[in-house]
Design a protein around this motif. Structure first.
Motif, short mmCIF file in Angstrom:
data_model
loop_
_atom_site.label_atom_id
_atom_site.label_comp_id
_atom_site.label_asym_id
_atom_site.label_seq_id
_atom_site.Cartn_x
_atom_site.Cartn_y
_atom_site.Cartn_z
N GLN A 178 0.75 -1.20 0.19
CA GLN A 178 -0.02 -0.04 -0.02
C GLN A 178 0.88 1.23 -0.02
N LEU A 179 1.93 1.09 0.65
CA LEU A 179 2.96 2.33 0.60
C LEU A 179 3.42 2.46 -0.80
N LYS A 180 3.86 1.49 -1.44
CA LYS A 180 4.25 1.17 -2.94
C LYS A 180 3.28 2.08 -3.82
N TYR A 181 2.09 1.90 -3.35
CA TYR A 181 1.01 2.15 -4.35
C TYR A 181 0.87 3.73 -4.19
N ILE A 182 0.85 4.22 -2.84
CA ILE A 182 0.66 5.84 -2.76
C ILE A 182 2.09 6.35 -3.32
N ASP A 183 3.12 5.82 -3.33
CA ASP A 183 4.18 6.38 -3.54
C ASP A 183 4.44 6.61 -5.14
N GLY A 184 3.71 5.78 -5.79
CA GLY A 184 3.34 5.85 -7.30
C GLY A 184 2.69 7.15 -7.73
N LEU A 185 1.66 7.46 -6.59
CA LEU A 185 0.74 8.50 -7.01
C LEU A 185 1.39 9.72 -6.58
#
Length: 252
Positions: A178-185
């Motif tokens: 989930q951190l990776k997902y937000i990082d991409g945003l």
């Protein structure tokens, strides 16, 4: 007359204990709406009932009350319909709705998992209860008796999500995804949908911050890998700060 926020949270360090209450707290703060907090004693409100938590937070505006996070958000939209917090370009409406659904379901489930299923997180949350004696009638009450009905109620509303079938170590990996997902945003943006804070930022912030608070040891190790996410979290916290909430010191 100030509006009243009935909430698990107060103006002290356990403000982040209830993500749903924190969402409304920080929305009220950002919108510059004067409000007072009425802290609800956990034990007296729950009494083991699985559906008790659905009523909190509650906003009272004179003789009207708005129960639950979704109704409270709807009320705030009607009150400040022109606020940029709620304005999303048509081209981003689908993405915004998907992000909100993800935050209120998957990210919320992760928060419950890290707080009450992960043994380390459960220990952290019980320590928070220990410091929150004002929310209990008896300061000497067994913390397990206080925490168990809350755990039961939260699990009742989130148990169907995949994370509850994972071992604690894999739960940590799920949180990192989930951190990776937000990082991409937030690679090129300051916030999830651009360079201006939106409602979805506050919703995602409150759940992720609570997850990282519960998973404190894991959080200390993993957050340095995602400096953009850390900066986004602190940006949201700063823009929604008021006398009725706190700076998330666990994110520093």
């Amino acid at each position: 007359m100030n509006k009243i926020l009935y909430s698990w949270s107060g103006s002290d360090e356990i403000e982040s204990f209830s993500p749903s209450c924190s969402i409304i707290n920080r929305c009220l703060s950002l919108l510059n709406i004067d409000f007072d907090i009425k802290a609800i004693p956990l034990v007296s409100e729950l009494n083991g009932a699985k559906d008790k938590l659905t009523g909190l937070p509650i906003i009272q505006d004179r003789d009207k009350k708005f129960f639950g996070v979704r109704n409270a958000i709807k009320y705030l939209k009607e009150l400040r319909e022109k606020s940029e917090l709620f304005q999303v370009p048509q081209s981003q409406m689908v993405q915004e709705q998907m992000l909100r659904d993800w935050a209120l379901t998957s990210l919320r489930a992760s928060c419950v998992y890290m707080s009450f299923i992960n043994p380390n997180g459960y220990a952290t949350i019980k320590k928070k209860f220990q410091k929150a004696a004002k929310y209990q009638f008896d300061k000497q009450e067994d913390l397990n008796k206080v925490a168990e009905p809350i755990k039961e109620a939260l699990l009742h509303s989130t148990f169907s999500f995949d994370i509850f079938r994972l071992e604690p170590e894999l739960g940590n990996s799920h949180l990192e995804e989930q951190l990776k997902y937000i990082d991409g945003l937030v690679t090129t943006n300051e916030f999830l949908l651009g360079n201006q804070i939106k409602l979805v930022d506050i919703i995602a912030y409150c759940h992720l911050s609570s997850s990282l608070l519960a998973a404190s040891d894991f959080s200390k190790k993993i957050r340095p890998k995602y400096p953009r996410v850390s900066r986004w979290l602190l940006r949201v916290a700063a823009q929604t700060r008021s006398k009725n909430n706190i700076h998330p010191s666990h994110l520093d």
